[in-house]
Design an enzyme around this catalytic site. Structure first.
Site, PDB file in Angstrom:
ATOM      1  N   LEU A  84       0.848  -1.193   0.000  1.00 50.25           N
ATOM      2  CA  LEU A  84       0.000   0.000   0.000  1.00 50.25           C
ATOM      3  C   LEU A  84       0.885   1.244   0.000  1.00 50.25           C
ATOM      4  O   LEU A  84       0.953   1.982   0.968  1.00 50.25           O
ATOM      5  CB  LEU A  84      -0.922  -0.045   1.231  1.00 50.25           C
ATOM      6  CG  LEU A  84      -2.281   0.633   1.126  1.00 50.25           C
ATOM      7  CD1 LEU A  84      -3.036   0.191  -0.111  1.00 50.25           C
ATOM      8  CD2 LEU A  84      -3.130   0.337   2.341  1.00 50.25           C
ATOM      9  N   HIS A  85       1.613   1.459  -1.113  1.00 49.97           N
ATOM     10  CA  HIS A  85       2.476   2.639  -1.241  1.00 49.97           C
ATOM     11  C   HIS A  85       1.628   3.831  -1.681  1.00 49.97           C
ATOM     12  O   HIS A  85       0.400   3.755  -1.687  1.00 49.97           O
ATOM     13  CB  HIS A  85       3.645   2.355  -2.191  1.00 49.97           C
ATOM     14  CG  HIS A  85       3.221   2.036  -3.595  1.00 49.97           C
ATOM     15  ND1 HIS A  85       3.098   2.989  -4.568  1.00 49.97           N
ATOM     16  CD2 HIS A  85       2.858   0.858  -4.174  1.00 49.97           C
ATOM     17  CE1 HIS A  85       2.704   2.415  -5.696  1.00 49.97           C
ATOM     18  NE2 HIS A  85       2.546   1.108  -5.474  1.00 49.97           N
ATOM     19  N   ALA A  86       2.264   4.924  -2.046  1.00 49.37           N
ATOM     20  CA  ALA A  86       1.565   6.190  -2.286  1.00 49.37           C
ATOM     21  C   ALA A  86       0.384   6.119  -3.259  1.00 49.37           C
ATOM     22  O   ALA A  86      -0.696   6.588  -2.943  1.00 49.37           O
ATOM     23  CB  ALA A  86       2.557   7.261  -2.744  1.00 49.37           C
ATOM     24  N   ALA A 145      -2.490   3.876  -1.974  1.00 46.40           N
ATOM     25  CA  ALA A 145      -3.025   4.517  -0.758  1.00 46.40           C
ATOM     26  C   ALA A 145      -3.907   5.693  -1.155  1.00 46.40           C
ATOM     27  O   ALA A 145      -4.981   5.903  -0.591  1.00 46.40           O
ATOM     28  CB  ALA A 145      -1.897   4.970   0.163  1.00 46.40           C
TER      29      ALA A 145
END
Length: 86
Positions: free
Chosen positions: A13-15, A18
């Site tokens: 769940l990176h940028a 997210a």
């Protein structure tokens, strides 16, 4: 209403995912939260979601309370299970 789900996409769940998650959560009137690693965060807060540091295979619980809670939980679980299109 709540549902457990595991992160599917390799980068976690990176940028970008997210951001997609928070944007989707914001579409609902219900209070939406994510519980993972012993922490509870507001699903409508990018900083909250990023602070969890969730990677591939990590489990989280999507919890919603309010008039559209079922739709909110189902939409967010679907987004995660779809791997955010990655």
């Amino acid at each position: 209403m709540e549902k457990n789900v595991n992160i599917k996409n390799a980068s976690g769940l990176h940028a970008r995912p997210a951001g997609m998650f928070v944007k989707k959560a914001a579409e609902f009137k219900s209070i939406v939260e994510v519980i993972a690693k012993g922490k509870t965060v507001n699903a409508k807060s990018i900083m909250g979601i990023m602070s969890l540091g969730l990677g591939q295979g990590d489990e989280l619980t999507v919890v919603a309370k309010g008039e559209d809670e079922e739709a909110a939980v189902n939409a967010l679980v679907e987004l995660i299970e779809g791997g955010f299109g990655e």
